[in-house]
Design a protein around this motif. Structure first.
Motif, mmCIF file in Angstrom:
data_model
loop_
_atom_site.group_PDB
_atom_site.id
_atom_site.type_symbol
_atom_site.label_atom_id
_atom_site.label_comp_id
_atom_site.label_asym_id
_atom_site.label_seq_id
_atom_site.Cartn_x
_atom_site.Cartn_y
_atom_site.Cartn_z
ATOM 1 N N ASN A 84 0.835 -1.216 0.000
ATOM 2 C CA ASN A 84 0.000 0.000 0.000
ATOM 3 C C ASN A 84 0.862 1.254 0.000
ATOM 4 O O ASN A 84 0.600 2.209 -0.732
ATOM 5 C CB ASN A 84 -0.909 0.022 1.230
ATOM 6 C CG ASN A 84 -1.985 -1.045 1.173
ATOM 7 O OD1 ASN A 84 -2.338 -1.505 0.094
ATOM 8 N ND2 ASN A 84 -2.479 -1.446 2.326
ATOM 9 N N SER A 142 -16.028 10.899 1.657
ATOM 10 C CA SER A 142 -16.927 9.846 2.121
ATOM 11 C C SER A 142 -18.177 9.792 1.241
ATOM 12 O O SER A 142 -18.718 8.720 0.997
ATOM 13 C CB SER A 142 -17.273 10.025 3.604
ATOM 14 O OG SER A 142 -18.287 10.968 3.767
ATOM 15 N N VAL A 147 -13.782 6.623 1.482
ATOM 16 C CA VAL A 147 -13.211 6.397 2.804
ATOM 17 C C VAL A 147 -12.828 4.923 2.906
ATOM 18 O O VAL A 147 -13.535 4.048 2.391
ATOM 19 C CB VAL A 147 -14.212 6.796 3.910
ATOM 20 C CG1 VAL A 147 -13.765 6.265 5.269
ATOM 21 C CG2 VAL A 147 -14.323 8.307 3.966
ATOM 22 N N ASP A 148 -11.699 4.668 3.535
ATOM 23 C CA ASP A 148 -11.114 3.331 3.612
ATOM 24 C C ASP A 148 -10.676 2.802 2.252
ATOM 25 O O ASP A 148 -10.688 1.606 1.988
ATOM 26 C CB ASP A 148 -12.070 2.337 4.285
ATOM 27 C CG ASP A 148 -11.289 1.221 4.975
ATOM 28 O OD1 ASP A 148 -10.097 1.435 5.266
ATOM 29 O OD2 ASP A 148 -11.855 0.146 5.202
ATOM 30 N N THR A 149 -10.293 3.738 1.359
ATOM 31 C CA THR A 149 -9.567 3.351 0.150
ATOM 32 C C THR A 149 -8.315 4.220 0.098
ATOM 33 O O THR A 149 -8.161 5.134 0.902
ATOM 34 C CB THR A 149 -10.373 3.610 -1.135
ATOM 35 O OG1 THR A 149 -10.451 5.032 -1.333
ATOM 36 C CG2 THR A 149 -11.779 3.033 -1.050
ATOM 37 N N TYR A 227 -8.446 8.568 6.989
ATOM 38 C CA TYR A 227 -9.212 7.922 5.927
ATOM 39 C C TYR A 227 -9.222 6.401 5.979
ATOM 40 O O TYR A 227 -10.118 5.772 5.436
ATOM 41 C CB TYR A 227 -8.704 8.393 4.557
ATOM 42 C CG TYR A 227 -9.084 9.820 4.279
ATOM 43 C CD1 TYR A 227 -10.412 10.161 4.044
ATOM 44 C CD2 TYR A 227 -8.127 10.834 4.283
ATOM 45 C CE1 TYR A 227 -10.773 11.471 3.822
ATOM 46 C CE2 TYR A 227 -8.480 12.146 4.065
ATOM 47 C CZ TYR A 227 -9.809 12.464 3.832
ATOM 48 O OH TYR A 227 -10.168 13.759 3.616
ATOM 49 N N ILE A 228 -8.199 5.794 6.558
ATOM 50 C CA ILE A 228 -8.087 4.328 6.479
ATOM 51 C C ILE A 228 -8.522 3.701 7.798
ATOM 52 O O ILE A 228 -8.032 4.087 8.862
ATOM 53 C CB ILE A 228 -6.636 3.916 6.161
ATOM 54 C CG1 ILE A 228 -6.109 4.664 4.939
ATOM 55 C CG2 ILE A 228 -6.544 2.405 5.976
ATOM 56 C CD1 ILE A 228 -6.699 4.279 3.637
ATOM 57 N N ASN A 229 -9.434 2.748 7.737
ATOM 58 C CA ASN A 229 -9.861 2.049 8.948
ATOM 59 C C ASN A 229 -9.362 0.615 9.003
ATOM 60 O O ASN A 229 -9.021 0.102 10.052
ATOM 61 C CB ASN A 229 -11.389 2.020 9.038
ATOM 62 C CG ASN A 229 -11.990 3.395 8.820
ATOM 63 O OD1 ASN A 229 -11.532 4.361 9.418
ATOM 64 N ND2 ASN A 229 -12.982 3.485 7.955
ATOM 65 N N SER A 230 -9.354 -0.059 7.846
ATOM 66 C CA SER A 230 -9.073 -1.493 7.892
ATOM 67 C C SER A 230 -7.603 -1.762 7.586
ATOM 68 O O SER A 230 -6.993 -1.066 6.782
ATOM 69 C CB SER A 230 -9.966 -2.224 6.893
ATOM 70 O OG SER A 230 -9.912 -1.570 5.648
ATOM 71 N N HIS A 233 -5.881 -1.790 4.059
ATOM 72 C CA HIS A 233 -5.580 -0.569 3.319
ATOM 73 C C HIS A 233 -4.588 0.321 4.040
ATOM 74 O O HIS A 233 -4.303 1.427 3.599
ATOM 75 C CB HIS A 233 -6.873 0.217 3.048
ATOM 76 C CG HIS A 233 -7.831 -0.506 2.174
ATOM 77 N ND1 HIS A 233 -9.117 -0.806 2.558
ATOM 78 C CD2 HIS A 233 -7.666 -1.036 0.947
ATOM 79 C CE1 HIS A 233 -9.709 -1.485 1.586
ATOM 80 N NE2 HIS A 233 -8.851 -1.639 0.605
ATOM 81 N N ALA A 234 -4.065 -0.140 5.167
ATOM 82 C CA ALA A 234 -3.172 0.710 5.961
ATOM 83 C C ALA A 234 -1.814 0.860 5.297
ATOM 84 O O ALA A 234 -1.359 -0.010 4.552
ATOM 85 C CB ALA A 234 -3.010 0.119 7.351
#
Lengths: 290, 304
Positions: A84, A142, A147-149, A227-230, A233-234
């Motif tokens: 990533n 969002s 979000v989370d991409t 922006y990244i939660n999971s 995608h970190a």
């Protein structure tokens, strides 16, 4: 030569020697102080759990545990983070260098109505703290479902960055206009002049911008944090903080693994620094001496 | 007529080249700025529709939010100590490096290296350095026979800890000062020395005025950057559960950290936007103040 160097009329040989000696001693002590944390980090990263908490601490671990570095990968998806980070950094580099050089060319080479005002506007946005635009941007991304991409980390870089635009413009101004004019007489369009004349001549400045962009993106924490939660995608920086929370927050004691992870995250910076210090120093001096 | 259309075409070309920035400015700066102002006048969690509250957010931040005052005090403390210390230390280091002696390049490299480090990796490292029992700092102090404080776990020492850590990153400032020192014509010092000016006089009457633009630049950048201090506090004072950042007892709750928590942990977007504008206003005031104060003190060479 005006640091602690003497300009007095008759400096004695002994005085000069003492002064130089003092400079070396002070610099050596301070440099050691600056490097000690890094050496200690490396040392902790090669200990086992008992070694981390041993009193007195053994700076050179009797049996260095290199497998700490591979053990990190069992706690976090290190490969994924790296991938990533490389994707984001690569695209941001491309976007920043392309967009900033185009804009800098426009501001330095073409006389157009409103140029002065727009350039001043561009510079003034440097002073704006990112927090002011952060929330609407989050809302916007969002709404786009981003979000989370990785997109919010990448896309803005294709729209120029004021400081690098400024840096490149200053450099472009030092390239003699005769080169452009000769090419224009030969029938080259503006884009061709930009692409085949200005860009090759501006290589040192482009490298400086690329280096700063690389370091800034590689080290960025705030944007991925928002922006990244999971984990899938970190980026490395965000992932290191996740690992820290996992280890420190739950009272675990695997500081050797945490340090190994930190060492790995720092390694690209150190390598890059070793290879390209000259450009970094020049860029910082350029930024500070306008 | 022809001239007019030429100018028009050239203008069009110019705008084509600056288009990326211009579009980006509208989408990522100007638009969001207006939106942020509007959001700050609402109460909004992003889940329900926003409710108009006028200046209520600003009013409650300034008059009835003790945590805002805490974060303002914390940030002020950090700026007040970190910026002048980093500038003084950076200048001292630059003066040391600015000697025509062999090996100066090596020392410059060593001092510059920490300043480009990843902030999270550096925070993780310093978190362990500040560990009261096993950390490098207190181990060293014990070796000197001093019992070190609890650093990040102590309400008194948490902020000074982060100031100490900020000194690790003065390499960039040092480089700027070094470049400025190297730009001073040697004749100035020689002439002053011939006139009998000692080192202290030359420092205050030649060195400082000649590098004043660099000092001005570094202090402006330092103040802007320090007002936005975030990552260190977030990483070093937070445990696993969100919300614990900024401890102990809010001693490291800085403005941006507070803003972040309001926005992304409590989802009070209106309140957080109002906080952002107050932060911007404070930074703006400080920048203008610095510019005003340094107006007669910064020396720019003629012809620039």
């Amino acid at each position: 030569m005006n640091g602690f160097q003497s300009y007095d009329r008759s400096p004695t040989a002994l005085g000069t020697l003492v002064r130089s000696g003092a400079v070396y001693v002070i610099l050596a002590v301070i440099s050691a102080g600056f490097l000690l944390p890094l050496a200690w980090m490396l040392s902790v990263s090669l200990q086992d759990v008992r070694g981390v908490f041993a009193q007195p601490f053994a700076w050179i671990p009797p049996q260095p545990r290199w497998e700490n570095y591979s053990d990190v990968a069992t706690l976090i998806p290190l490969g994924r983070y790296l991938l990533n980070t490389v994707v984001v950094t690569g695209l941001v580099l491309l976007g920043t260098v392309l967009s900033c050089s185009l804009v800098a060319y426009g501001f330095s080479r073409i006389r157009f109505r409103g140029r002065t005002v727009l350039f001043a506007l561009c510079l003034s946005t440097m002073m704006l703290p990112g927090q002011v635009t952060m929330i609407p941007l989050y809302v916007m991304f969002s709404r786009l479902g981003w979000v989370d991409t990785l997109w919010p980390l990448i896309i803005p870089s294709f729209f120029g960055s004021p400081f690098y635009i400024f840096l490149l413009r200053q450099f472009f101004l030092t390239i003699p206009r005769e080169y452009d004019e000769a090419a224009r007489l030969d029938g080259a369009g503006r884009f061709r002049v930009y692409w085949s004349i200005i860009l090759p001549l501006a290589r040192p400045a482009l490298i400086t911008v690329a280096l700063f962009t690389f370091i800034g993106t590689w080290n960025d924490f705030f944007t991925p944090l928002i922006y990244i939660n999971s984990p899938e995608h970190a980026t490395l920086t965000l992932g290191l903080n996740m690992l820290k929370s996992q280890i420190v927050g739950t009272g675990m004691t695997q500081w050797h693994l945490l340090m190994a992870a930190a060492c790995m995250v720092m390694l690209p910076n150190i390598v890059l620094f070793t290879l390209a210090q000259k450009y970094l120093v020049k860029g910082i001096a350029m930024g500070g001496l306008r | 007529m022809i001239g007019g259309s030429m100018t028009f075409r050239r203008s069009l070309g110019g705008y084509a080249f600056i288009a990326p920035w211009l579009v980006g400015f509208l989408i990522f700066t100007a638009g969001p700025m207006i939106a942020s102002l509007v959001i700050s006048l609402h109460s909004w969690s992003m889940l329900s529709s926003p409710i108009w509250v006028g200046f209520e957010n600003y009013q409650s931040i300034i008059t009835e939010d003790p945590l805002f005052l805490t974060s303002l005090w914390n940030t002020g403390f950090y700026v007040l100590f970190s910026v002048p210390l980093c500038i003084a230390a950076g200048l001292a280091l630059a003066m040391l490096l600015h000697n025509r002696l062999p090996g100066m390049g090596f020392f410059r490299t060593m001092l510059f290296l920490p300043s480009i480090m990843n902030i999270v990796a550096a925070s993780v490292l310093w978190l362990w350095i500040f560990n009261p029992e096993f950390g490098l700092l207190n181990t060293f102090l014990r070796w000197l026979g001093v019992q070190g404080p609890l650093w990040l776990q102590s309400e008194t020492w948490a902020k000074p800890s982060l100031v100490i850590m900020s000194l690790w990153g003065i390499g960039g400032t040092t480089i700027i000062f070094l470049a400025a020192l190297q730009g001073i014509p040697q004749e100035l010092h020689e002439a002053a020395a011939l006139d009998g000016a000692g080192p202290a006089r030359r420092f205050f009457h030649i060195t400082i005025p000649m590098i004043s633009p660099a000092i001005f630049f570094s202090s402006i950048m330092g103040v802007i950057g320090s007002f936005q201090v975030f990552a260190q506090a977030f990483v070093m004072t937070g445990a696993a559960q969100p919300g614990s950042e900024g401890g102990p007892n809010n001693a490291t709750l800085f403005l941006v950290l507070y803003l972040y928590k309001k926005a992304f942990q409590e989802f009070r977007m209106g309140y957080a936007s109002a906080l952002a504008w107050i932060l911007f206003f404070i930074i703006l005031v400080f920048t203008l103040l610095q510019t005003r104060l340094s107006k007669d003190r910064v020396y720019y060479e003629a012809g620039e």
